[in-house]
Motif scaffolding. Structure first.
Motif, PDB file in Angstrom:
ATOM      1  N   PRO A 308       0.792  -1.239   0.000  1.00  0.00           N
ATOM      2  CA  PRO A 308       0.000   0.000   0.000  1.00  0.00           C
ATOM      3  C   PRO A 308       0.818   1.280   0.000  1.00  0.00           C
ATOM      4  N   SER A 309       1.860   1.346   0.827  1.00  0.00           N
ATOM      5  CA  SER A 309       2.618   2.597   0.926  1.00  0.00           C
ATOM      6  C   SER A 309       3.461   2.856  -0.311  1.00  0.00           C
ATOM      7  N   ALA A 310       3.736   1.811  -1.097  1.00  0.00           N
ATOM      8  CA  ALA A 310       4.516   2.019  -2.317  1.00  0.00           C
ATOM      9  C   ALA A 310       3.705   2.757  -3.368  1.00  0.00           C
ATOM     10  N   GLY A 311       2.381   2.617  -3.338  1.00  0.00           N
ATOM     11  CA  GLY A 311       1.556   3.233  -4.371  1.00  0.00           C
ATOM     12  C   GLY A 311       1.758   4.732  -4.465  1.00  0.00           C
ATOM     13  N   ARG A 358      -6.577   2.500   3.067  1.00  0.00           N
ATOM     14  CA  ARG A 358      -6.195   1.233   3.682  1.00  0.00           C
ATOM     15  C   ARG A 358      -4.690   1.039   3.580  1.00  0.00           C
ATOM     16  N   GLY A 359      -4.146   0.306   4.563  1.00  0.00           N
ATOM     17  CA  GLY A 359      -2.710   0.056   4.572  1.00  0.00           C
ATOM     18  C   GLY A 359      -2.383  -1.089   5.488  1.00  0.00           C
ATOM     19  N   CYS A 360      -1.135  -1.182   5.881  1.00  0.00           N
ATOM     20  CA  CYS A 360      -0.686  -2.291   6.719  1.00  0.00           C
ATOM     21  C   CYS A 360      -1.137  -2.114   8.165  1.00  0.00           C
ATOM     22  N   THR A 361      -1.254  -3.220   8.861  1.00  0.00           N
ATOM     23  CA  THR A 361      -1.493  -3.200  10.299  1.00  0.00           C
ATOM     24  C   THR A 361      -0.205  -2.796  11.014  1.00  0.00           C
TER      25      THR A 361
END
Length: 397
Positions: A308-311, A358-361
């Motif tokens: 997610p954060s790479a997007g 949305r992203g990582c926990t």
């Protein structure tokens, strides 16, 4: 959003990007701690359960800083005073966790990791806090914020880099500064050094920028653009997948293979400043790999999933590269990256979670219920850069 936007006119895609970014900014403002007498005032949700509409964790030094950066870019894009005011509240939180204790002189000016009680800090995380203060100071005319950013920058050069490549972790107590590894994430530290050189003209920041990037480009970034995240400081052995996952979770490692923590942006900035093609070549290696492996959903990651954060980070860097005239990525590949970010976003009008991404926990696993400020703030800035509306925040112009 499930509509294929790659075939839509560029003006329509740009408007979708702006609308998404604005909803993300409104989420940050709405969920920020704003209780005046709270020690947490100014913090944002780090992780947020968008199913239960509940904040799980609050922002740290660096996630507060990246929230400020997103809000400043949003203020430049939309001239919305709410974004500037929210950034100012977060700035005051960062002021409160910067250490000037006479009992911890070796870490004078470092931002504690989470709260004023934290006994450690990661210099790369604290640097994001200082970076936010530097950007805030230029927009708000806040001299104290700039002075605090400069104090940290000086500490980083004099102590944080005393062994060459920067430390991974530092302590405010008598515990050793471990682990003794080099992390690829420090590539982005070079961009802050670039910013400080541009703001002050002091040569030591320029030298630090080159020192960090020359090491990263030689030892962390391979010829094919892939990244080795963890290296032994003495032997340069690649340690990905070999270290204690309690210190470097496997999901965290995988994230940094695709989210380069703005290493490509730093290389682009260095290329613009130094006129040395080795920096544009390094940026190109990473970004061309991302374009080549872009997944069907528009994101970037291993075969099984997009990170997610790479997007947002990769989209921001691709937009910067194109603005500088480097022919990396197509209109279609950038539009696909925009679509990926729009699909990450929660859109429920009137709902507390509306606008979150949305992203990582907290354990760096994927969960559709969890929103994360890392993926959110990066998405906002990536979308605003795509729309050419970020006003220089995390830019090279």
């Amino acid at each position: 959003m499930s509509t294929d936007i790659a075939a839509q006119p560029a003006t329509s895609v740009r408007q979708l990007a702006l609308d998404s970014a604005r909803a993300g900014l409104d989420f940050l403002v709405r969920q920020q701690v704003s209780t005046g007498d709270s020690a947490d005032m100014g913090r944002f949700p780090f992780t947020y359960d968008c199913s239960a509409n509940r904040i799980l964790t609050l922002s740290t030094n660096w996630t507060t800083g990246i929230g400020i950066a997103a809000l400043l870019a949003g203020y430049r894009a939309f001239s919305d005073e709410r974004y500037l005011q929210a950034a100012g509240r977060a700035v005051r939180y960062l002021f409160s966790i910067q250490s000037f204790s006479p009992f911890s002189r070796r870490v004078r000016g470092v931002f504690r990791e989470v709260t004023g009680q934290s006994s450690m800090a990661h210099p790369r995380d604290a640097l994001t806090a200082a970076w936010a203060l530097a950007d805030w100071s230029q927009i708000a005319g806040d001299q104290e914020a700039f002075d605090r950013a400069r104090i940290y920058a000086d500490w980083f050069v004099e102590v944080g880099m005393e062994r060459g490549y920067p430390y991974w972790t530092v302590r405010f107590d008598d515990q050793p500064w471990e682990p003794g590894w080099c992390g690829s994430f420090h590539s982005g530290s070079a961009y802050f050094m670039y910013r400080m050189f541009r703001l002050t003209g002091e040569a030591r920041y320029r030298t630090a920028m080159r020192t960090i990037l020359d090491f990263y480009n030689q030892h962390h970034l391979a010829a094919d653009g892939s990244i080795s995240v963890i290296l032994d400081r003495n032997t340069f052995e690649k340690l990905d997948g070999k270290v204690d996952p309690r210190i470097a979770p496997r999901g965290w490692e995988m994230m940094h293979v695709y989210n380069d923590d703005f290493g490509a942006l730093a290389n682009l900035a260095a290329w613009k400043l130094e006129k040395d093609d080795k920096y544009s070549s390094a940026a190109g290696r990473f970004l061309r790999r991302m374009v080549d492996i872009q997944r069907a959903d528009g994101g970037f990651g291993p075969e099984a999933y997009s990170v997610p954060s790479a997007g947002g980070a990769v989209l921001l860097e691709l937009a910067a590269a194109r603005k500088l005239g480097l022919g990396i990525g197509t209109d279609e590949s950038l539009a696909k990256a925009v679509q990926y970010l729009l699909n990450l976003q929660v859109r429920r009008e009137g709902d507390p979670a509306d606008g979150a991404y949305r992203g990582c926990t907290s354990n760096y696993t994927l969960d559709e219920r969890i929103c994360n400020i890392r993926s959110g703030a990066y998405a906002i800035m990536g979308l605003l850069h795509f729309a050419q509306a970020a006003g220089g925040i995390y830019g090279v112009d």
